[in-house]
Enzyme design. Structure first.
Site, PDB file in Angstrom:
ATOM      1  CG  ASP A 133       3.268   3.652   6.480  1.00  0.00           C
ATOM      2  OD1 ASP A 133       4.341   3.371   6.332  1.00  0.00           O
ATOM      3  OD2 ASP A 133       2.680   2.715   6.903  1.00  0.00           O
ATOM      4  CE1 TYR A 184       0.830   1.691   4.181  1.00  0.00           C
ATOM      5  CE2 TYR A 184       1.082  -0.616   4.447  1.00  0.00           C
ATOM      6  CZ  TYR A 184       1.274   0.709   4.768  1.00  0.00           C
ATOM      7  OH  TYR A 184       1.993   0.824   6.136  1.00  0.00           O
TER       8      TYR A 184
END
Length: 539
Positions: A39, A28
């Site tokens: 992130d 992701y």
């Protein structure tokens, strides 16, 4: 305010989707609505691994992952109430932040999963299948669930060889190989708890990875296997079967169990010739060649412990089962003599052939498998010999003894009484058993052994003087030859039949010319019975 899910890529094939309780591995990218990244699993170089629907994720991601396929890509918008709410994550995610995730699903499995087997090719003939403790040789491509290749035996150009069901493999592969046929192709999907588990293999396979193996089985055997024999053609007439110590000539095609050809005597256009039961060939072939008939065709399947073992040889890989399709051309034993079968013998048989007789006969010569070698019938003339004089092979000299004119017989001559190991180049193969169908047409009685000329009546007491026509006390070859010719022509003497006249006469003259000066004197001249008497007196 609500969860937003956009399916940006959905693969054509989607055998299963994520359900609550499944374990997933996914990559992701996490960003805020303005594009600021907070992130990324890609930056860490490893997937995010987690159970779905068990509270291990933020609520929005727990919901967004449900229904995904492996290799599916989703863009997810998660409102604060389904993310980190009013508190956020200090130093990373501010309070009341909307989160955007670009998600790619790599893997999914469930703790209740079992090994999945999908057979996409199965041969029509399957005489045996893989059982526990069998030894197998197979090729494989190993991939993850998303199709990423992590290993391939094809790339190494060498099969993977192992026992099945005794712990040499990961448990899932031990299960997935059971029941396979040689030549079968199947896809084996293995959940991580039946593969390399949480830790992976420490090399190419990460922890918690499902594995997919595309397998083709090339070979299988068991250490308890003996040879297997499949009779393909057994002649109706089989008078004799091979035994230990026999010498065989046979053709063969040698293949592996998957049909790969590794050797063929046909390609060399020459039989394989060997003794059996004496260790000249591999143990399985020694056993498999026992009890065969000439002309028989059989398949011999040999496990590696009776073949070339773990090391293999040449084009034969280690631990390979061997398949030999053989055709027995002939066989014999070194103790064999000439076999004689009489098909016809005249009732009015007054004379039997013996050593020294001059014979005229027809023959058809063939190998034991029926291959024609030669025939006097095709030449339109008989074959003429003096029996026992070495003009034919020893077996023929033996087989023509005691025949009547008009008799027909078949002779089977082993190679040690025929043309031996070398044969006749271009005509008779080495170590070949010969078959002659013979008909004796004419017999001229020969002379007693050791004689080239005999008198039909009394011998003149003045024999030397009669030969010495010019009465000079010496006989030359011309005089001697002329005299012998006259005796034969007038019926007073007889030469050994079947030999050249000039050679016989010259031989007789040389025997009389004891000092070798080209002349025979009265002192040198002696009849054969006189020579024998003098030798006896000396003894």
């Amino acid at each position: 305010a609500e969860l937003g899910v956009e399916r940006r890529f959905v693969p054509e094939s989607c055998p299963r989707t994520v359900r609550p309780g499944d374990f997933v591995r996914y990559h992701y990218l996490g960003a805020f609505p303005d594009g600021t990244r907070f992130d990324s699993s890609y930056d860490r170089g490893s997937t995010f691994n987690v159970f779905v629907g068990k509270g291990q994720l933020i609520a929005g991601m727990d919901q967004a992952l449900v229904g995904m396929c492996v290799n599916e890509r989703r863009f997810v918008k998660i409102p604060p109430k389904l993310a980190y709410g009013t508190e956020g994550v200090p130093g990373v995610i501010p309070p009341n932040a909307v989160l955007h995730f670009d998600v790619l699903l790599i893997d999914l499995w469930n703790s209740e999963d079992e090994v999945q087997v999908q057979t996409y090719f199965k041969p029509e003939k399957c005489p045996r299948t893989v059982q526990v403790s069998d030894f197998v040789r197979y090729h494989y491509n190993g991939t993850f669930l998303d199709g990423t290749l992590f290993d391939s035996s094809h790339n190494r150009m060498r099969t993977y060889d192992t026992y099945v069901g005794i712990g040499w493999l990961i448990p899932g592969m031990d299960q997935g190989l059971l029941g396979m046929c040689v030549g079968e192709k199947r896809i084996i999907t293995i959940p991580p708890f039946l593969a390399y588990g949480e830790d992976g293999d420490g090399k190419e396979i990460p922890g918690q990875a499902s594995l997919v193996f595309d397998v083709v089985l090339l070979d299988l055997h068991n250490s308890k296997d003996g040879i297997a024999i499949e009779n393909q053609l057994v002649p109706e007439s089989c008078e004799r079967r091979s035994q230990t110590g026999d010498f065989l000539r046979y053709h063969y095609n040698g293949t592996l169990l998957d049909g790969t050809l590794f050797d063929s005597s046909y390609s060399r256009n020459r039989t394989y010739d060997t003794y059996i039961g004496k260790g000249y060939v591999i143990a399985g072939m020694d056993e498999g060649l026992l009890g065969v008939c000439t002309g028989e065709k059989r398949r011999i399947i040999i496990p590696p412990h009776l073949g070339y073992g773990e090391e293999g040889r040449g084009k034969i890989p280690g631990s390979a089962v061997l398949v030999f399709d053989i055709h027995v051309v002939d066989f014999h034993n070194p103790s064999d003599s000439v076999s004689i079968t009489v098909h016809y013998k005249p009732s009015n048989c007054t004379a039997l052939s013996k050593k020294g007789d001059y014979l005229k006969y027809h023959y058809n010569a063939s190998l034991l498998d029926g291959t024609l070698l030669d025939s006097t019938h095709s030449l339109g003339k008989t074959y003429n010999i003096v029996l026992g004089s070495g003009q034919v092979v020893l077996g023929m000299d033996m087989g023509l003894q005691d025949m009547c004119v008009g008799e027909r017989r078949t002779l089977v001559i082993p190679p040690h009484l025929g043309y031996g190991e070398d044969g006749v180049e271009g005509e008779v193969p080495g170590s070949a058993v010969l078959v002659f169908d013979i008909e004796l047409l004419e017999l001229v009685s020969g002379l007693p052994e050791g004689y080239m000329f005999v008198w039909n009546g009394e011998v003149s007491p003045n024999l030397f003087e009669e030969i010495d026509q010019n009465h000079d006390g010496e006989v030359l070859l011309e005089e001697f030859s002329e005299y012998i010719q006259t005796q034969v022509d007038t019926g007073k003497g007889k030469l050994a039949p079947g030999f050249d006249f000039e050679k016989i006469v010259k031989n007789m003259f040389t025997n009389q010319d004891r000092d070798g000066n080209g002349k025979v004197t009265a002192e040198e001249f002696k009849l054969k019975d006189q020579e024998a008497k003098e030798e006896h007196d000396e003894l």
